[in-house]
Enzyme design. Structure first.
Site, mmCIF file in Angstrom:
data_model
loop_
_atom_site.group_PDB
_atom_site.id
_atom_site.type_symbol
_atom_site.label_atom_id
_atom_site.label_comp_id
_atom_site.label_asym_id
_atom_site.label_seq_id
_atom_site.Cartn_x
_atom_site.Cartn_y
_atom_site.Cartn_z
ATOM 1 N N LYS A 1 48.640 -41.550 53.282
ATOM 2 C CA LYS A 1 48.745 -40.347 54.121
ATOM 3 C C LYS A 1 50.190 -39.889 54.239
ATOM 4 C CE LYS A 1 44.638 -41.004 57.011
ATOM 5 N NZ LYS A 1 44.164 -41.234 58.379
ATOM 6 N N LYS B 1 36.863 -36.872 53.953
ATOM 7 C CA LYS B 1 37.115 -35.568 54.543
ATOM 8 C C LYS B 1 38.370 -34.939 53.962
ATOM 9 C CE LYS B 1 36.091 -37.122 58.650
ATOM 10 N NZ LYS B 1 35.684 -37.433 60.025
ATOM 11 N N LYS C 1 36.443 -42.350 46.609
ATOM 12 C CA LYS C 1 35.522 -42.354 47.759
ATOM 13 C C LYS C 1 35.331 -40.947 48.322
ATOM 14 C CE LYS C 1 38.609 -43.013 51.637
ATOM 15 N NZ LYS C 1 39.071 -43.675 52.813
#
Ligand code: TYM
Length: 332
Positions: free
Chosen positions: A112, A198, A195
């Site tokens: 991130k 979102k 995967k």
């Protein structure tokens, strides 16, 4: 009864199929056998910028989705993380037990932060996994139902619990991850080697439980498969088909072997068409239920208040013990 705790972030306008099959489905099942605590982790959500109005709405919407998926507020304490101040309080204590290098090795943070740039990534994003450890340890949880992507955070939680117990005396239960192999990682429909997520999935790779079911059906029908035609489970060579079979099996409780047998002599098109129907049949009543919970926000807020009250009973005891062990003077 053994204890279970898990949490989910109120980010995005909807949970996705990976959230449900990888985690929430197990939350629901564990209610039959365990004492269960489930929270909507709004403190975690603000590690990245959130619009206040949107965050409030999504927090309620998350709770409504959990209820619609089968979390039963009579059996589970269903609550919002910020309603239980002990999370932030124990989080601080645990941050002081965590090595800087140890926190730096968390791969979700690295992913991130590299996307946002280290100057823009918040310190909260860095300490996020330690707050997650506090979430778990406050409830003396024995088991934590999550998807595969949370395994490293669970390892850190165990390390922190063991370290604290060893240095200051037994305070925390050392939790086990509860990761169900078959559905621990649901993949992106357009890129079945990464995967479903979102943040990372493209619109067509992601099935959102609250999107128009027709849209979901279309995404299933256009899922990436391979040039073969046999419907068999082969995660290595037929990742797309394997992912569809995993989803199909989880939503219908038919085993993969039964599905393989049922599709013998048929093609990928049949598989996708049928799975699209299964999915529509699953999300249509779900969406109606979410709507009915959202139509009565006062009642929903009451459910969450009750959950927080139950959670605080346990959390405050653990925090008091941890504060005592660390040497804080008790307020008299
Ligand atoms: P979050 O909100 O990203 O995801 C919620 C749950 O969904 C699982 N999941 C998946 N499982 C299978 N396949 C996928 N593609 C997939 N995508 C997501 C996640 O593993 C998770 O179980 N850090 C956590 C929230 C959290 C938490 C906790 C969890 C905060 N405190 C304490 C357990 C215990 C998170 O961001 O999950």
């Amino acid at each position: 009864k053994l204890r279970v705790l898990s949490g989910i972030q109120p980010t995005g306008d909807s949970f996705h199929l990976g959230n449900y099959l990888g985690a929430v489905r197990q939350w629901v099942a564990l209610q039959d056998t365990h004492e269960t605590y489930y929270c909507v982790v709004d403190l975690h959500a603000i590690t990245v910028e959130q619009d206040p109005k949107v965050l409030r709405h999504r927090t309620r919407l998350s709770a409504a989705q959990l209820l619609a998926l089968g979390v039963d507020p009579d059996r589970s304490a269903l609550f919002v993380q910020s309603h239980v101040p002990e999370h932030a309080q124990l989080g601080w204590v645990l941050e002081c037990q965590t090595g800087f290098g140890e926190a730096s090795r968390m791969t979700q943070f690295k992913d991130k932060a590299s996307k946002q740039g280290t100057d823009r990534a918040s310190v909260g994003l860095f300490t996020y996994p330690v707050l997650q450890a506090a979430d778990i340890l406050l409830y003396q949880a024995n088991a934590v139902p999550v998807g595969e992507d949370q395994r490293q955070h669970l390892e850190l939680t165990r390390d922190l619990a063991q370290r604290f117990n060893k240095r200051l005396g037994k305070t925390f239960t050392v939790p086990e991850p509860y990761i169900v192999k078959g559905t621990a990682k649901i993949y992106d429909l357009q890129d079945p080697t990464s995967k479903m997520s979102k943040s990372a999935s493209t619109g067509n790779g992601l099935i959102e439980l609250l999107e128009d079911p027709k849209r979901s059906a279309k995404k299933i029908r256009s899922a990436v498969t391979d040039t073969g035609r046999e419907v068999v489970f082969d995660a290595e060579n037929k990742a797309g088909v394997a992912n569809l079979l995993t989803i199909y099996s989880a939503l219908t409780s038919r085993t993969i072997a039964e599905l393989e047998a049922a599709y013998e002599g048929k093609g990928y098109g049949d598989l996708k068409k049928d799975l699209a129907e299964v999915l529509v049949d699953f999300v249509t009543p779900f969406q109606a239920q979410v709507q009915s919970y959202m139509d009565d926000v006062a009642e929903l807020d009451k459910v969450l208040a009750r959950g927080a009250e139950r959670a605080r009973e346990v959390a405050s005891r653990t925090l008091a013990a941890a504060y005592d062990r660390i040497g804080f003077l008790p307020p008299s």
